[in-house]
Design a protein around this motif. Structure first.
Motif, mmCIF file in Angstrom:
data_model
loop_
_atom_site.group_PDB
_atom_site.id
_atom_site.type_symbol
_atom_site.label_atom_id
_atom_site.label_comp_id
_atom_site.label_asym_id
_atom_site.label_seq_id
_atom_site.Cartn_x
_atom_site.Cartn_y
_atom_site.Cartn_z
ATOM 1 N N LYS A 158 -24.682 19.297 -71.047
ATOM 2 C CA LYS A 158 -25.772 18.458 -70.600
ATOM 3 C C LYS A 158 -25.630 17.027 -70.201
ATOM 4 O O LYS A 158 -26.202 16.588 -69.425
ATOM 5 C CB LYS A 158 -26.878 18.422 -71.672
ATOM 6 N N GLN A 215 -28.331 16.818 -67.788
ATOM 7 C CA GLN A 215 -29.337 16.090 -68.020
ATOM 8 C C GLN A 215 -28.996 14.618 -67.838
ATOM 9 O O GLN A 215 -29.785 13.599 -67.741
ATOM 10 C CB GLN A 215 -29.790 16.378 -69.498
ATOM 11 N N SER A 256 -23.647 25.031 -70.202
ATOM 12 C CA SER A 256 -23.853 24.481 -71.559
ATOM 13 C C SER A 256 -23.947 23.137 -71.594
ATOM 14 O O SER A 256 -24.793 22.386 -72.534
ATOM 15 C CB SER A 256 -23.189 25.100 -72.744
ATOM 16 N N GLU A 271 -21.846 20.741 -75.187
ATOM 17 C CA GLU A 271 -23.166 20.017 -74.562
ATOM 18 C C GLU A 271 -22.821 18.731 -73.956
ATOM 19 O O GLU A 271 -23.508 18.371 -73.136
ATOM 20 C CB GLU A 271 -24.311 19.996 -75.505
ATOM 21 N N THR A 298 -28.061 22.093 -64.468
ATOM 22 C CA THR A 298 -28.490 21.984 -66.030
ATOM 23 C C THR A 298 -28.252 20.616 -66.440
ATOM 24 O O THR A 298 -28.649 20.289 -67.620
ATOM 25 C CB THR A 298 -27.989 23.092 -66.769
#
Length: 574
Positions: free
Chosen positions: A510, A533, A508, A486, A531
């Motif tokens: 982020k 962030q 996966s 992540e 995806t």
């Protein structure tokens, strides 16, 4: 308005917003508006006030204070702003003032009800000498005495009457130079539980530093003793739980019997004892107060910069040990691989700057959850990294040869259960590992085959310099196996010219952080998946920083990321 409020019990003038006006909610008391820069000319109407916090306010003329105060906060006040009338507050129990200001308060000994004093600096001159502590018998917490070099005799030191202060829990004694005669006069009450002495400049301690006078001690910290050659018998203290010995360059030999058996010790820290060579085995008499085990309750052992130490007594018997941190060890570490009972109980292991050839098996560490290996060229594993069955966090840096091939003759020393040839093993995984930080040696050699897939890996940092301009096909394939990842941080790859292509396929991930990538000039289209962030860039090329700004050429390729930060500045926060 304050002059008309004689019933106020608590007043807090800590200004967080407006500098000239603060609204204070006094719970069940009245609502008060108080000026932030002006103090009442007459504080007598506030005679019932017990708690006053003026920390970091801008009151320039603070003169008379309410005489019945019990708690006073004056953080952020320099010596010129703290009124000398503070010594008239004879009911004051707690005073919180910055150390520089506290040292300038003359005759602080008049405040006989004080229960704690963060720092008393002994000076020469009326109102500043150690005798100011004489009548302050109500101390209940921590007492720190500095400036011991200004005490001129044992009799002068005894005027502090530390032996009368039976409620003091922790005592700190330090100065630029702590002479023996001064320390002789500063003997504390036998109720003392924590003792710290720094910068003692003699070869041996006063007679009061012995178990009979310090029977209630729980913690001891001895630091910066240039001439001390003999450590006092601290191992005979029956309740001692934490011991720190730091910067004792003259200690060469420790007699295990006189040093003691440490029946209750739980945490032992030894640092910067460069000449320490020997610690002899204690005899049965050293196991004081009925304990049959030497260091039988020790849970944490930190040994740093003791490069001459050849042997650690009863090392294989430290079965309670959970945390072992080692830095620049002596040859005693060569005995560690044979201490299976110790290794099997460890939860945390850290080894730094170890040049000794030490071979261990990952399967010996049956309970290990955290490992840190820094610049330890001689440390090797006889089996694979994946055999750390309970490992959750790992940091491996400094190009260690941790996973280099081990000869069969060396491996068999661990027994058939630990070290069977790799081709006879069933493939295992470090299934619980969530955090991994490694240098670029992870990217080369045999690491990929031995580490393999890490199914729980969430946070990965790859750091240190590398000459590679891009990731190889093998390396990218390894990354693609880590489908639980992540948070990825790529740090210090100065020659890296393009981001790895696996990023766009690893949904996966982020959070991506790029630090010190001096060869990376741009972010290509479709490099960052939808995806993502968070995207953080720090200390990369100025060209890259410009291109990912909102007006930059690469902004269309990163604009979909909700949170973007460049060199500490938030560019986007959606």
């Amino acid at each position: 308005m304050l002059e008309k409020s004689p019933s106020i019990r608590v007043l807090d003038l800590l200004i967080r917003g407006k500098p000239d006006l603060l609204d204070v909610d006094l719970h069940h008391l009245s609502y008060v508006k108080a000026p932030g820069k002006v103090w009442p000319k007459d504080a007598r109407p506030l005679r019932k006030l017990r708690f006053l916090d003026l920390s970091f306010t801008k009151i320039t003329k603070l003169k008379d204070l309410p005489t019945n105060l019990q708690v006073l906060h004056l953080r952020g006040y320099d010596a010129d702003r703290v009124p000398q009338s503070i010594t008239k507050l004879t009911n004051l129990r707690h005073l919180y003032v910055d150390g520089s200001a506290l040292s300038k308060i003359q005759s602080i000994g008049q405040q006989t009800e004080l229960q704690e004093l963060e720092s008393f600096i002994a000076r020469r001159g009326q109102g500043f000498m150690i005798r100011e502590l004489k009548n302050m018998r109500e101390f209940t917490g921590r007492l720190c005495i500095r400036g011991i070099e200004n005490i001129r005799s044992k009799d002068e030191a005894m005027e502090a009457r530390l032996m009368d202060k039976k409620h003091v829990g922790a005592l700190v004694i330090e100065g630029k130079r702590v002479p023996k005669f001064a320390l002789e006069g500063l003997q504390p009450h036998t109720n003392i539980q924590e003792l710290t002495i720094k910068f003692f400049q003699e070869q041996d301690f006063p007679d009061w530093v012995c178990p009979d006078n310090l029977v209630n001690l729980l913690q001891v910290n001895l630091e910066s003793y240039h001439f001390l050659s003999t450590i006092p018998p601290l191992g005979h203290l029956p309740l001692l739980k934490l011991l720190t010995l730091r910067k004792l360059p003259s200690v060469k030999h420790v007699n295990g019997t006189s040093f003691g058996g440490f029946p209750s010790l739980e945490e032992f820290k030894l640092h910067s004892m460069e000449k320490w060579e020997e610690w002899t085995e204690p005899d049965a008499a050293a196991h004081a107060y009925g304990s049959s085990l030497f260091l039988g309750h020790l849970r944490k052992l930190h040994l740093a910069y003791c490069p001459s130490l050849r042997r650690f007594p009863h090392l294989p018997c430290l079965s309670a040990l959970k945390e072992l941190k080692i830095s620049k060890p002596g040859s005693w570490i060569l005995a560690l691989p044979a201490c299976s009972q110790v290794l099997s109980s460890l939860i945390t292991l850290a080894v730094e700057y170890c040049n000794h050839n030490v071979v261990m098996s990952a399967q010996q560490f049956k309970s290990l959850e955290n490992i840190k290996l820094i610049k330890s060229e001689g440390l090797r594993l006889a089996d694979g990294f994946q055999y750390f069955g309970k490992l959750r966090s790992a940091r491996v840096e400094g190009r260690p040869q941790l996973l280099s091939a081990i000869t069969t003759s060396v491996s068999v020393g661990f027994g058939q259960d630990c070290c069977v040839a790799h081709d006879e093993k069933q493939q295992q995984e470090a299934s619980l590992l969530t955090h991994l930080r490694a240098d670029d040696s992870l990217m080369y050699g045999d690491y990929f085959r031995t580490v393999g897939k890490l199914p729980s890996l969430r946070n990965l940092t790859i750091c240190n310099e590398s000459n590679g301009t891009n990731f190889s096909v093998k390396q990218e394939l390894w990354f693609q196996q880590q489908n639980s990842l992540e948070h990825l941080c790529i740090q210090g790859f100065h020659a890296l010219q393009r981001l790895p292509s696996f990023l766009v396929t690893m949904l996966s991930i982020k959070i991506l952080e790029l630090h010190g990538l001096h060869g990376l000039q741009s972010i290509p289209d479709n490099a960052l998946p939808l995806t993502f962030q968070e995207f953080n860039i720090n200390n990369c090329t100025s060209c890259l920083s410009t291109r990912v700004s909102k007006d930059g050429a690469d902004w269309p390729y990163v604009a979909h990321v909700p949170y973007i930060r460049v060199n500490g500045t938030t560019v986007q926060n959606l």
